[in-house]
Design a protein around this motif. Structure first.
Motif, PDB file in Angstrom:
ATOM      1  N   UNK A   4      29.003  82.498  54.716  1.00 17.20           N
ATOM      2  CA  UNK A   4      28.190  83.109  53.672  1.00 17.20           C
ATOM      3  C   UNK A   4      26.799  82.475  53.694  1.00 17.20           C
ATOM      4  N   UNK A   5      25.750  83.292  53.669  1.00 16.15           N
ATOM      5  CA  UNK A   5      24.398  82.708  53.648  1.00 16.15           C
ATOM      6  C   UNK A   5      24.186  81.838  52.407  1.00 16.15           C
ATOM      7  N   UNK A   6      23.474  80.735  52.567  1.00 13.79           N
ATOM      8  CA  UNK A   6      23.253  79.809  51.453  1.00 13.79           C
ATOM      9  C   UNK A   6      22.541  80.426  50.260  1.00 13.79           C
ATOM     10  N   UNK A   7      21.573  81.336  50.453  1.00 14.15           N
ATOM     11  CA  UNK A   7      20.936  81.904  49.253  1.00 14.15           C
ATOM     12  C   UNK A   7      21.924  82.588  48.305  1.00 14.15           C
ATOM     13  N   UNK A   8      22.999  83.141  48.832  1.00 13.25           N
ATOM     14  CA  UNK A   8      23.981  83.791  47.953  1.00 13.25           C
ATOM     15  C   UNK A   8      24.698  82.739  47.100  1.00 13.25           C
ATOM     16  N   UNK A   9      25.068  81.626  47.719  1.00 13.56           N
ATOM     17  CA  UNK A   9      25.739  80.560  46.963  1.00 13.56           C
ATOM     18  C   UNK A   9      24.817  80.014  45.879  1.00 13.56           C
ATOM     19  N   UNK A  10      23.528  79.859  46.189  1.00 13.44           N
ATOM     20  CA  UNK A  10      22.586  79.350  45.184  1.00 13.44           C
ATOM     21  C   UNK A  10      22.258  80.402  44.129  1.00 13.44           C
ATOM     22  N   UNK A  11      22.324  81.678  44.497  1.00  9.50           N
ATOM     23  CA  UNK A  11      22.090  82.744  43.527  1.00  9.50           C
ATOM     24  C   UNK A  11      23.226  82.820  42.514  1.00  9.50           C
ATOM     25  N   UNK A  12      24.435  82.517  42.939  1.00 14.20           N
ATOM     26  CA  UNK A  12      25.587  82.570  42.037  1.00 14.20           C
ATOM     27  C   UNK A  12      25.671  81.349  41.125  1.00 14.20           C
ATOM     28  N   UNK A  13      24.977  80.275  41.462  1.00 15.56           N
ATOM     29  CA  UNK A  13      25.094  79.041  40.694  1.00 15.56           C
ATOM     30  C   UNK A  13      24.517  79.143  39.273  1.00 15.56           C
ATOM     31  N   UNK A  14      23.301  79.662  39.057  1.00 15.49           N
ATOM     32  CA  UNK A  14      22.769  79.688  37.679  1.00 15.49           C
ATOM     33  C   UNK A  14      23.623  80.453  36.666  1.00 15.49           C
ATOM     34  N   UNK A  15      24.186  81.623  37.007  1.00 13.86           N
ATOM     35  CA  UNK A  15      25.026  82.273  35.987  1.00 13.86           C
ATOM     36  C   UNK A  15      26.255  81.446  35.598  1.00 13.86           C
ATOM     37  N   UNK A  16      26.845  80.767  36.570  1.00 14.51           N
ATOM     38  CA  UNK A  16      28.022  79.950  36.264  1.00 14.51           C
ATOM     39  C   UNK A  16      27.615  78.760  35.404  1.00 14.51           C
ATOM     40  N   UNK A  17      26.493  78.120  35.726  1.00 11.15           N
ATOM     41  CA  UNK A  17      26.019  77.000  34.910  1.00 11.15           C
ATOM     42  C   UNK A  17      25.644  77.465  33.500  1.00 11.15           C
ATOM     43  N   UNK A  18      25.055  78.653  33.405  1.00 15.00           N
ATOM     44  CA  UNK A  18      24.716  79.215  32.097  1.00 15.00           C
ATOM     45  C   UNK A  18      25.982  79.452  31.276  1.00 15.00           C
ATOM     46  N   UNK A  19      27.002  80.024  31.891  1.00 16.72           N
ATOM     47  CA  UNK A  19      28.255  80.275  31.176  1.00 16.72           C
ATOM     48  C   UNK A  19      28.919  78.964  30.758  1.00 16.72           C
ATOM     49  N   UNK A  20      28.808  77.934  31.616  1.00 19.51           N
ATOM     50  CA  UNK A  20      29.372  76.618  31.286  1.00 19.51           C
ATOM     51  C   UNK A  20      28.721  76.073  30.010  1.00 19.51           C
ATOM     52  N   UNK A  21      27.389  76.159  29.924  1.00 16.73           N
ATOM     53  CA  UNK A  21      26.684  75.668  28.743  1.00 16.73           C
ATOM     54  C   UNK A  21      26.934  76.571  27.538  1.00 16.73           C
ATOM     55  N   UNK A  22      27.025  77.876  27.783  1.00 18.11           N
ATOM     56  CA  UNK A  22      27.290  78.819  26.700  1.00 18.11           C
ATOM     57  C   UNK A  22      28.663  78.569  26.092  1.00 18.11           C
ATOM     58  N   UNK A  23      29.624  78.223  26.922  1.00 20.18           N
ATOM     59  CA  UNK A  23      30.968  77.903  26.449  1.00 20.18           C
ATOM     60  C   UNK A  23      30.923  76.712  25.496  1.00 20.18           C
ATOM     61  N   UNK A  24      30.040  75.786  25.754  1.00 19.14           N
ATOM     62  CA  UNK A  24      29.916  74.608  24.890  1.00 19.14           C
ATOM     63  C   UNK A  24      29.200  74.949  23.586  1.00 19.14           C
ATOM     64  N   UNK A  25      28.208  75.849  23.662  1.00 16.68           N
ATOM     65  CA  UNK A  25      27.350  76.111  22.505  1.00 16.68           C
ATOM     66  C   UNK A  25      27.943  77.108  21.506  1.00 16.68           C
ATOM     67  N   UNK A  26      28.729  78.065  21.977  1.00 13.42           N
ATOM     68  CA  UNK A  26      29.223  79.131  21.106  1.00 13.42           C
ATOM     69  C   UNK A  26      30.397  78.700  20.244  1.00 13.42           C
ATOM     70  N   UNK A  27      30.553  79.408  19.148  1.00 11.63           N
ATOM     71  CA  UNK A  27      31.756  79.269  18.340  1.00 11.63           C
ATOM     72  C   UNK A  27      32.905  79.938  19.092  1.00 11.63           C
ATOM     73  N   UNK A  28      34.142  79.512  18.861  1.00 11.77           N
ATOM     74  CA  UNK A  28      35.265  80.136  19.577  1.00 11.77           C
ATOM     75  C   UNK A  28      35.350  81.634  19.302  1.00 11.77           C
ATOM     76  N   UNK A  29      35.407  82.419  20.371  1.00  9.47           N
ATOM     77  CA  UNK A  29      35.530  83.866  20.267  1.00  9.47           C
ATOM     78  C   UNK A  29      36.242  84.380  21.511  1.00  9.47           C
ATOM     79  N   UNK A  30      36.563  85.652  21.512  1.00  6.76           N
ATOM     80  CA  UNK A  30      37.238  86.260  22.653  1.00  6.76           C
ATOM     81  C   UNK A  30      36.409  87.441  23.138  1.00  6.76           C
ATOM     82  N   UNK A  31      36.130  87.473  24.444  1.00  5.40           N
ATOM     83  CA  UNK A  31      35.370  88.559  25.050  1.00  5.40           C
ATOM     84  C   UNK A  31      36.211  89.127  26.182  1.00  5.40           C
ATOM     85  N   UNK A  32      36.590  90.388  26.071  1.00  2.00           N
ATOM     86  CA  UNK A  32      37.437  91.060  27.061  1.00  2.00           C
ATOM     87  C   UNK A  32      38.723  90.281  27.323  1.00  2.00           C
ATOM     88  N   UNK A  33      39.251  89.653  26.304  1.00  2.00           N
ATOM     89  CA  UNK A  33      40.501  88.919  26.431  1.00  2.00           C
ATOM     90  C   UNK A  33      40.343  87.484  26.909  1.00  2.00           C
TER      91      UNK A  33
END
Length: 121
Positions: A76-105
């Motif tokens: 896999x070309x490296x730009x794809x791996x680096x392109x996928x990294x920010x959304x995962x890091x954003x979700x990681x921080x969002x998981x910490x910041x949000x109140x407990x909820x359920x989205x699509x199960x």
């Protein structure tokens, strides 16, 4: 003499209480570190699963088009791996910041609560 013994036993009792409290605090800190490490490993596994699924989809599409696989296009070309990294890091921080909820199960948010629950077990 009897008063001295009572004072000594009271001092020893006080030290034992302090030691027990220090051990409880240390055990809680270790449990929180373990819980945080497990959480990070789960997110890291999710990231690598996402990258692997993108790599599999890329491989299948190239195979379907008849592109021969060799060293230059197998990985896999490296730009794809680096392109996928920010959304995962954003979700990681969002998981910490949000109140407990359920989205699509899926449970999102409340990471601090989950870590505290796991540490208390």
């Amino acid at each position: 003499s009897r008063l001295e013994e009572k004072q000594r036993s009271a001092a020893i009792e006080g030290k034992l209480v302090d030691l027990r409290q220090a051990m409880r605090v240390r055990d809680m800190e270790v449990a929180m570190r373990i819980a945080a490490t497990r959480d990070r490993l789960c997110w890291l596994a999710a990231y690598y699963s996402l990258v692997l699924s993108f790599a599999g989809a890329r491989h299948a599409s190239m195979h379907k088009r008849g592109v021969p696989m060799h060293f230059d296009n197998f990985f896999l070309p490296l730009p794809i791996a680096f392109t996928l990294m920010p959304p995962v890091l954003f979700m990681y921080q969002l998981d910490f910041a949000l109140q407990p909820t359920s989205v699509f199960g899926f449970r999102i948010g409340g990471k601090a609560n989950r870590l505290a629950e796991e540490a208390n077990r």
